[in-house]
Design a protein around this motif. Sequence first.
Motif, short mmCIF file in Angstrom:
data_model
loop_
_atom_site.label_atom_id
_atom_site.label_comp_id
_atom_site.label_asym_id
_atom_site.label_seq_id
_atom_site.Cartn_x
_atom_site.Cartn_y
_atom_site.Cartn_z
N MET A 44 0.82 -1.22 0.00
CA MET A 44 0.00 0.00 0.00
C MET A 44 0.85 1.27 0.00
O MET A 44 0.50 2.27 -0.63
CB MET A 44 -0.92 0.00 1.22
N VAL A 45 1.99 1.24 0.68
CA VAL A 45 2.86 2.43 0.72
C VAL A 45 3.49 2.67 -0.65
O VAL A 45 3.62 3.82 -1.08
CB VAL A 45 3.93 2.27 1.82
N ILE A 46 3.85 1.60 -1.35
CA ILE A 46 4.39 1.75 -2.71
C ILE A 46 3.29 2.34 -3.61
O ILE A 46 3.56 3.24 -4.43
CB ILE A 46 4.87 0.40 -3.26
N GLN A 47 2.07 1.86 -3.46
CA GLN A 47 0.96 2.44 -4.23
C GLN A 47 0.77 3.91 -3.88
O GLN A 47 0.53 4.75 -4.75
CB GLN A 47 -0.33 1.67 -3.93
N PHE A 48 0.88 4.24 -2.59
CA PHE A 48 0.76 5.63 -2.14
C PHE A 48 1.79 6.50 -2.85
O PHE A 48 1.50 7.65 -3.22
CB PHE A 48 0.95 5.69 -0.63
N GLY A 49 2.99 5.96 -3.06
CA GLY A 49 4.02 6.71 -3.79
C GLY A 49 3.63 6.97 -5.22
O GLY A 49 3.86 8.06 -5.75
N SER A 98 -0.45 1.97 16.64
CA SER A 98 -0.30 2.83 15.47
C SER A 98 0.22 1.97 14.32
O SER A 98 0.48 0.78 14.49
CB SER A 98 0.67 3.98 15.75
N ILE A 99 0.40 2.60 13.16
CA ILE A 99 0.96 1.87 12.02
C ILE A 99 2.48 1.87 12.06
O ILE A 99 3.13 1.40 11.13
CB ILE A 99 0.45 2.43 10.68
N GLY A 100 3.04 2.43 13.14
CA GLY A 100 4.48 2.33 13.37
C GLY A 100 5.31 3.20 12.45
O GLY A 100 4.95 4.34 12.12
N VAL A 101 6.43 2.66 11.99
CA VAL A 101 7.39 3.41 11.19
C VAL A 101 6.81 3.80 9.84
O VAL A 101 7.30 4.74 9.19
CB VAL A 101 8.68 2.59 11.01
N TRP A 102 5.74 3.13 9.42
CA TRP A 102 5.12 3.48 8.13
C TRP A 102 4.59 4.91 8.14
O TRP A 102 4.53 5.57 7.10
CB TRP A 102 4.00 2.51 7.81
N GLN A 103 4.18 5.41 9.32
CA GLN A 103 3.69 6.78 9.43
C GLN A 103 4.79 7.77 9.03
O GLN A 103 4.53 8.73 8.28
CB GLN A 103 3.23 7.05 10.86
N GLU A 104 6.01 7.54 9.48
CA GLU A 104 7.12 8.43 9.13
C GLU A 104 7.46 8.32 7.65
O GLU A 104 7.80 9.32 7.01
CB GLU A 104 8.35 8.09 9.98
N ILE A 105 7.37 7.12 7.10
CA ILE A 105 7.63 6.95 5.67
C ILE A 105 6.60 7.71 4.85
O ILE A 105 6.94 8.38 3.86
CB ILE A 105 7.64 5.45 5.31
N LEU A 106 5.34 7.63 5.24
CA LEU A 106 4.28 8.36 4.52
C LEU A 106 4.51 9.86 4.62
O LEU A 106 4.31 10.59 3.64
CB LEU A 106 2.91 7.99 5.09
N ASN A 107 4.91 10.35 5.78
CA ASN A 107 5.20 11.78 5.94
C ASN A 107 6.34 12.22 5.01
O ASN A 107 6.27 13.28 4.37
CB ASN A 107 5.57 12.09 7.39
N GLY A 108 7.39 11.39 4.93
CA GLY A 108 8.50 11.72 4.05
C GLY A 108 8.09 11.74 2.59
O GLY A 108 8.49 12.63 1.82
N MET A 109 7.26 10.77 2.18
CA MET A 109 6.81 10.72 0.79
C MET A 109 5.88 11.89 0.47
O MET A 109 5.87 12.40 -0.66
CB MET A 109 6.10 9.39 0.51
N ALA A 110 5.11 12.33 1.46
CA ALA A 110 4.22 13.47 1.25
C ALA A 110 5.02 14.73 0.94
O ALA A 110 4.66 15.52 0.06
CB ALA A 110 3.34 13.68 2.48
#
Length: 904
Positions: free
Chosen positions: A666-671, A716-728
């Motif tokens: 899902m995070v790759i798709q978010f990218g 929480s969703i853990g470290v994925w939250q920080e990855i999403l913030n960085g991609m944003a």
Amino acid sequence: MCLCESLFQCSLGEECNGPETISTAGSEIPSSSEGLNSTETTLLIPEHQVIDKRHQSKDSIFFRDGVRRIDFVLSYVEDLNKEWEKKLERRKEFESNLQKAGLELETEDKKESEDGKIFFVKIHAPWEVLITYAEVLNIKVPIKENDIPSMVENPLDCVLYPLRLPEKVMHPEPDYFTAPFSKDKQELYLINDESTFFSPSMRNRIVNYILTRCPYGTEEGKKKFGIKRLLNNGTYTAAYPLHDCQYWKKASDPNCDSERYTLYMEWARFLRFYKEQPLVLIRKYYGEKIGIYFAWLGFYTEMLFLAAVVGLICFLYGLFTMDENMSSKEICDPAIGGEIIMCPLCDRDCEYWRLNTTCESSEYSHLFDNVATLFFAIFMGIWVTLFLEFWKRRQARLKYEWDLVDFEEEQQQLQLRPEYEAKCTQKKKNPVTQEMEPYLPLTSQAVRFCISGATVLFWVSLIIASMIAVIVYRLAVYAAFASLMENTQTLQPISGVLTPQLATSVTASCLNFIIIMILNFFYERIAIWITDMEIPRTHMEYENRLTMKMFLFQFVNYYSSCFYVAFFKGKFVGYPGAYTYMFNRWRNEECDPAGCLIELTTQLTIVMAGKQIWGNIQEAIVPWICNWWGRRKARNNPENLYSRWEQDHDLQTFGPLGLFYEYLEMVIQFGFITLFVASFPLAPLLALMNNILEIRVDSWKLTTQYRRPVAAKAHSIGVWQEILNGMAILSVVTNAFIVAFTSDMIPRLVYYYAYSENEDSPMSGYINNSLSVFLISDFPERNEPKENPENFVICRYRDYRYPPDHEKKYLHTMQFWHILAAKLAFIIIMEHVVFIVKFFVAWMIPDVPADVKAKIKREKYLTQKILHEYELEKLKERLCQGDKRATEKEFIATEGRMELSRAM
């Protein structure tokens, strides 16, 4: 000695004399029941309670006495090889230590199994074990029914009613105030029935905690323990908790809640795609960690709906204004585009070509390269901020509703991974607990990190090398496609649509996707191996390290080709007579006269859609085929001979990294929908359709195709939250560069406002203005085409350079510098505007809703009040009984603490 102390001493190698428990019938454990065969019951069960397996329901989740619930199942095969005796000893020691820890075991002989080969060891955790480890794991349990009024009625409830699930599904049990369990305060909690007080997910979590830390002997001078090692060395073949029933029908036992059946009927069927998710039931059945994943995925899908609608509107705008696009009109006009002779796109073998041969591709390019692209890029920069901020609020509400407010990851830091304890032989004092614990020396850590870093760097370099190979492929085959399409009569009718550029782009994208999948297959295993080699201290540390390795690799793997098309292709071409070459051999690619955006769209569509299709095949079809093949014999057996533990044994395993791969996908798709969305406004719509399917596929496979996962907590969703913030943040930059450098937006605007000479039609003449002139006689022999049958004197190419008769021959014109300055100014302005709006929105939206804050404070106050009143009552009882230790000062202090709590 308490049970947890007993297990702890077992783990230290001390002789354990814990409480005697009910022994295994026919197991390999030396006990009072030794000598009984595997079809007999334990000595502590009266004879009239013996239940023959043939009379047991296939959905039975109880021991043969029909009373004790099966909390976990171990299976093994009696393979008579050279390791057999060693495995037998391990099992004896392990099961003996499980009994000393308080667990009760019951074994099913292989003769009773469907294939006649597998032994099953059923595990039950009695009340004493549950309350001991509930305190160790800080499990919260009910103390009083929640008296806080529910939220105000939503005026849209009547409109949203078709999307709702029945109340008994959404909220299967009342809401309670909770407090961490304490053995000394059992009368404080709402214990109506000891057998159902702890939910099955809590029970299997407790048993798994014991299994992962129970020792089974000493080998090569090292203490060995944990079910994971026993699974890895083949001592046991599987370890899993049971589903509570079959998914397609309710259990016949009235004591079974049949939650799996409810989840399947209300959640896991695709026909329920428009319904909300029963998150409370998901959390109750699978645990908070899986529950929070589906909550995040559902929220992400809901937010995608807005982005998909806006993206569709932008696409429709491009579709409806296609006929008004002056650039494509001029390219398609025989009097304009038909008279413009373009320079060859490759050396020697390519011919001169007329601009109007790209008519169709230029029209399609307008679908994505128009003024709506700019609006949508800015909109998505704001949308991603709204998504992340509103998710924080949703997450805060879930933390309150799921009793995770006081749950901190630091609690998990105290729980070392069994692998860490086993591999680290040196010990030092923990500054927090003041106890001796294993540790990994700094020198060993440094060596392991160096090997890990070098391995990751090697694989990232391998991705870059594969991308360069695909680029070389594009450069090498373009001439072949151009020659093929020109000389093949059957391809002439579609030559307007399938240009050599498009054919090269599509085939290169497909080739790139295949390489991506192959590299993923190998790297996933390498990443797990090097993370294991690092020996992370805790489970959270392990997941975080693996996440960063996998995401870094996937980021480069999936996005490198898109970055190449967006930011490098066509930017370093040179000009006729002075082209730039890769490795001094292959001439760099040029963009289509209508721009490179359509090629980026093609690349993005193929990789994104291909990944989603392949992912769904892997997630749904492959497990279904494996399970169908594994159960083909059992379908012919009578129903009552195929037990619940055998049915679950034949399912696929949802491993500890199962959720990791779901998040990664899902995070790759978010990218894809954020980093490159300016090139493809339909990306959110594709992601929305995929996610609607993804929710039901994930729920279906989890409910029907996989063994029940061990419950785990997560707030929480853990470290994925920080990855999403960085991609944003990165998405704002990438989209600004795409609009500026990949699309034709800025050159068109500069021409419109500064260079247009036609007031009635400001964009007329843009194509001619954007093409420079080259004198064919200036071609060096290396570049000059082999043939020039029509004796052209000049050809055109895409750039802003002076003509051959100018004193600044082939140098950049002033318009080139104006456009470059406009592009840089646009990037700076767009980034600052979007970032200011992003930070303002983030500041305006609090992370925790006001009503949730109030409820948390109210619950803490009421919980403290109940606990204090309980302590006061106990103190009064002690005073009445003449307990000298219960002094009047202690009584006054307790009352004072209650008053202080009320005041706060």
